[in-house]
Design a protein around this motif. Structure first.
Motif, PDB file in Angstrom:
ATOM      1  N   VAL A   1       9.073   3.826  -0.499  1.00 55.07           N
ATOM      2  CA  VAL A   1       8.886   4.817  -1.219  1.00 55.07           C
ATOM      3  C   VAL A   1       8.482   6.215  -0.535  1.00 55.07           C
ATOM      4  O   VAL A   1       7.487   6.063  -0.136  1.00 55.07           O
ATOM      5  N   LEU A   2       9.113   7.366  -0.571  1.00 50.70           N
ATOM      6  CA  LEU A   2       8.656   8.266   0.338  1.00 50.70           C
ATOM      7  C   LEU A   2       9.002   9.723  -0.760  1.00 50.70           C
ATOM      8  O   LEU A   2      10.032   9.772  -1.257  1.00 50.70           O
ATOM      9  N   SER A   3       8.029  10.735  -0.809  1.00 49.32           N
ATOM     10  CA  SER A   3       8.315  11.829  -1.534  1.00 49.32           C
ATOM     11  C   SER A   3       9.202  12.519  -0.751  1.00 49.32           C
ATOM     12  O   SER A   3       9.459  12.407   0.451  1.00 49.32           O
TER      13      SER A   3
ATOM     14  N   ALA B   1       2.094   0.572   5.411  1.00 55.43           N
ATOM     15  CA  ALA B   1       2.302   1.267   4.106  1.00 55.43           C
ATOM     16  C   ALA B   1       3.642   1.003   3.805  1.00 55.43           C
ATOM     17  O   ALA B   1       4.702   1.378   4.673  1.00 55.43           O
ATOM     18  N   VAL B   2       4.127   0.822   2.489  1.00 56.66           N
ATOM     19  CA  VAL B   2       5.387   0.805   2.124  1.00 56.66           C
ATOM     20  C   VAL B   2       5.644   2.090   1.540  1.00 56.66           C
ATOM     21  O   VAL B   2       7.014   2.215   0.922  1.00 56.66           O
ATOM     22  N   GLY B   3       4.759   3.091   1.192  1.00 59.83           N
ATOM     23  CA  GLY B   3       5.218   4.587   0.838  1.00 59.83           C
ATOM     24  C   GLY B   3       4.255   5.467   1.246  1.00 59.83           C
ATOM     25  O   GLY B   3       3.085   5.237   1.467  1.00 59.83           O
ATOM     26  N   TYR B   4       4.810   6.697   0.837  1.00 63.72           N
ATOM     27  CA  TYR B   4       3.626   7.728   1.453  1.00 63.72           C
ATOM     28  C   TYR B   4       4.373   9.092   0.168  1.00 63.72           C
ATOM     29  O   TYR B   4       5.304   9.445   0.399  1.00 63.72           O
TER      30      TYR B   4
ATOM     31  N   LEU C   1       3.239  12.634  -2.076  1.00 67.12           N
ATOM     32  CA  LEU C   1       2.080  13.764  -2.022  1.00 67.12           C
ATOM     33  C   LEU C   1       1.631  13.805  -3.560  1.00 67.12           C
ATOM     34  O   LEU C   1       2.282  13.481  -4.488  1.00 67.12           O
ATOM     35  N   LYS C   2       0.330  14.351  -3.519  1.00 65.91           N
ATOM     36  CA  LYS C   2      -0.312  14.314  -4.905  1.00 65.91           C
ATOM     37  C   LYS C   2       0.290  15.384  -5.882  1.00 65.91           C
ATOM     38  O   LYS C   2      -0.152  15.182  -7.049  1.00 65.91           O
ATOM     39  N   ASP C   3       1.205  16.154  -5.627  1.00 68.07           N
ATOM     40  CA  ASP C   3       1.611  16.906  -6.345  1.00 68.07           C
ATOM     41  C   ASP C   3       2.930  16.139  -7.001  1.00 68.07           C
ATOM     42  O   ASP C   3       3.544  17.018  -7.866  1.00 68.07           O
ATOM     43  N   CYS C   4       3.144  15.219  -6.926  1.00 71.51           N
ATOM     44  CA  CYS C   4       4.251  14.438  -7.519  1.00 71.51           C
ATOM     45  C   CYS C   4       3.772  14.091  -8.942  1.00 71.51           C
ATOM     46  O   CYS C   4       2.595  14.186  -9.375  1.00 71.51           O
ATOM     47  N   SER C   5       4.712  13.786  -9.939  1.00 72.58           N
ATOM     48  CA  SER C   5       4.538  13.954 -11.321  1.00 72.58           C
ATOM     49  C   SER C   5       3.924  12.398 -11.553  1.00 72.58           C
ATOM     50  O   SER C   5       4.255  11.466 -10.856  1.00 72.58           O
ATOM     51  N   PRO C   6       3.341  12.296 -12.497  1.00 72.08           N
ATOM     52  CA  PRO C   6       2.830  10.969 -13.098  1.00 72.08           C
ATOM     53  C   PRO C   6       4.133  10.006 -13.298  1.00 72.08           C
ATOM     54  O   PRO C   6       3.983   8.740 -12.945  1.00 72.08           O
ATOM     55  N   ASP C   7       5.111  10.444 -13.890  1.00 74.02           N
ATOM     56  CA  ASP C   7       6.420   9.576 -13.741  1.00 74.02           C
ATOM     57  C   ASP C   7       7.087   9.211 -12.338  1.00 74.02           C
ATOM     58  O   ASP C   7       7.287   8.163 -12.263  1.00 74.02           O
ATOM     59  N   GLU C   8       6.866  10.054 -11.542  1.00 70.55           N
ATOM     60  CA  GLU C   8       7.162   9.758 -10.147  1.00 70.55           C
ATOM     61  C   GLU C   8       6.383   8.549  -9.518  1.00 70.55           C
ATOM     62  O   GLU C   8       6.769   7.874  -9.065  1.00 70.55           O
ATOM     63  N   LEU C   9       5.189   8.891  -9.761  1.00 70.11           N
ATOM     64  CA  LEU C   9       4.119   7.989  -9.345  1.00 70.11           C
ATOM     65  C   LEU C   9       4.346   6.555  -9.889  1.00 70.11           C
ATOM     66  O   LEU C   9       4.267   5.620  -9.203  1.00 70.11           O
ATOM     67  N   VAL C  10       4.508   6.372 -11.204  1.00 70.66           N
ATOM     68  CA  VAL C  10       4.872   5.174 -11.744  1.00 70.66           C
ATOM     69  C   VAL C  10       5.952   4.683 -11.239  1.00 70.66           C
ATOM     70  O   VAL C  10       6.229   3.428 -11.018  1.00 70.66           O
ATOM     71  N   ALA C  11       7.065   5.190 -11.095  1.00 72.48           N
ATOM     72  CA  ALA C  11       8.456   4.660 -10.660  1.00 72.48           C
ATOM     73  C   ALA C  11       7.972   4.340  -9.188  1.00 72.48           C
ATOM     74  O   ALA C  11       8.744   3.105  -8.812  1.00 72.48           O
ATOM     75  N   ALA C  12       7.393   4.943  -8.286  1.00 78.04           N
ATOM     76  CA  ALA C  12       7.282   4.586  -7.197  1.00 78.04           C
ATOM     77  C   ALA C  12       6.392   3.225  -6.823  1.00 78.04           C
ATOM     78  O   ALA C  12       6.623   2.361  -6.177  1.00 78.04           O
ATOM     79  N   VAL C  13       5.361   3.233  -7.732  1.00 77.64           N
ATOM     80  CA  VAL C  13       4.539   1.900  -7.849  1.00 77.64           C
ATOM     81  C   VAL C  13       5.591   0.791  -8.191  1.00 77.64           C
ATOM     82  O   VAL C  13       5.621  -0.451  -7.420  1.00 77.64           O
ATOM     83  N   LEU C  14       6.455   0.794  -9.231  1.00 78.85           N
ATOM     84  CA  LEU C  14       7.256  -0.024  -9.602  1.00 78.85           C
ATOM     85  C   LEU C  14       8.242  -0.498  -8.713  1.00 78.85           C
ATOM     86  O   LEU C  14       8.495  -1.829  -8.259  1.00 78.85           O
ATOM     87  N   ARG C  15       8.737   0.495  -7.694  1.00 79.20           N
ATOM     88  CA  ARG C  15       9.774   0.290  -6.601  1.00 79.20           C
ATOM     89  C   ARG C  15       9.050  -0.405  -5.521  1.00 79.20           C
ATOM     90  O   ARG C  15       9.500  -1.403  -5.122  1.00 79.20           O
TER      91      ARG C  15
ATOM     92  N   ALA D   1       0.875  -1.224   0.034  1.00 78.09           N
ATOM     93  CA  ALA D   1       0.090  -0.150   0.036  1.00 78.09           C
ATOM     94  C   ALA D   1       0.939   1.219  -0.118  1.00 78.09           C
ATOM     95  O   ALA D   1       1.808   1.495   0.895  1.00 78.09           O
ATOM     96  N   ILE D   2       0.543   2.172  -0.812  1.00 78.64           N
ATOM     97  CA  ILE D   2       1.268   3.568  -1.095  1.00 78.64           C
ATOM     98  C   ILE D   2       0.010   4.606  -0.525  1.00 78.64           C
ATOM     99  O   ILE D   2      -0.858   4.574  -1.247  1.00 78.64           O
TER     100      ILE D   2
END
Length: 162
Positions: free
Chosen positions: A75-77, A49-52, A54-68, A29-30
């Motif tokens: 994964v933490l912003s 949770a394995v990560g946290y 913020l919604k202002d992250c970029s789509p690329d950051e979100l995809v990378a975080a999900v993969l990690r 869960a992120i």
């Protein structure tokens, strides 16, 4: 994978993550939220949770975080990681007073300022939060520590220092 918001209508994200981790530990869960408050951040991480992010992250950051996260990484912003480090630096070693482990970093800050005799307005100004937020933190601290009022809180913190 589960992307969870910190605040949701029927159940907050921390509770959902805690239940999810207990019933389905294989689901990573992120939290993806606009809220970077200690209560949410540390509650979610303690809950599993394995990560946290913020919604202002970029789509690329979100995809990378999900993969990690799917690979088992945490994964933490950057702002959340900074809050985590700041919390670790300002929190004294365990045992400073009974019940400290029950409080978030912000609650601990507020509790110490109450113990020092600061009024809600002064605490709000120093911490750059509203007086209403200070009142909520004080109420939460009193509830978690089983205390009646600010005086008991101040006594509890000062007697452990001496």
């Amino acid at each position: 994978m589960a992307l969870v918001d910190a605040r949701m209508p029927r159940m907050d994200g921390v509770e959902l993550i805690t239940r999810l981790a207990a019933k389905h530990p294989a689901v990573a869960a992120i939290v993806l939220s606009t809220f970077d408050e200690d209560e949410y951040i540390f509650g979610a991480l303690r809950g599993g949770a394995v990560g946290y992010l913020l919604k202002d992250c970029s789509p690329d950051e979100l995809v990378a975080a999900v993969l990690r996260a799917s690979r088992g990484e945490t994964v933490l912003s950057s702002p959340v990681a900074a809050r985590l480090v700041a919390n670790l630096r300002r929190t004294p070693a365990r045992g400073a007073f009974s019940g400290e482990d029950l409080l978030s970093g912000r609650e601990l800050e507020v509790a110490r300022m109450v113990a020092a005799g600061a009024a809600n307005r002064e605490i709000a100004t120093r911490l750059h939060i509203t007086e209403g937020t200070v009142k909520n933190h004080v109420s939460s601290v009193l509830r978690k520590l089983g205390l009646r009022d600010r005086t008991q809180l101040a006594l509890r913190l000062t007697e452990r220092r001496s």
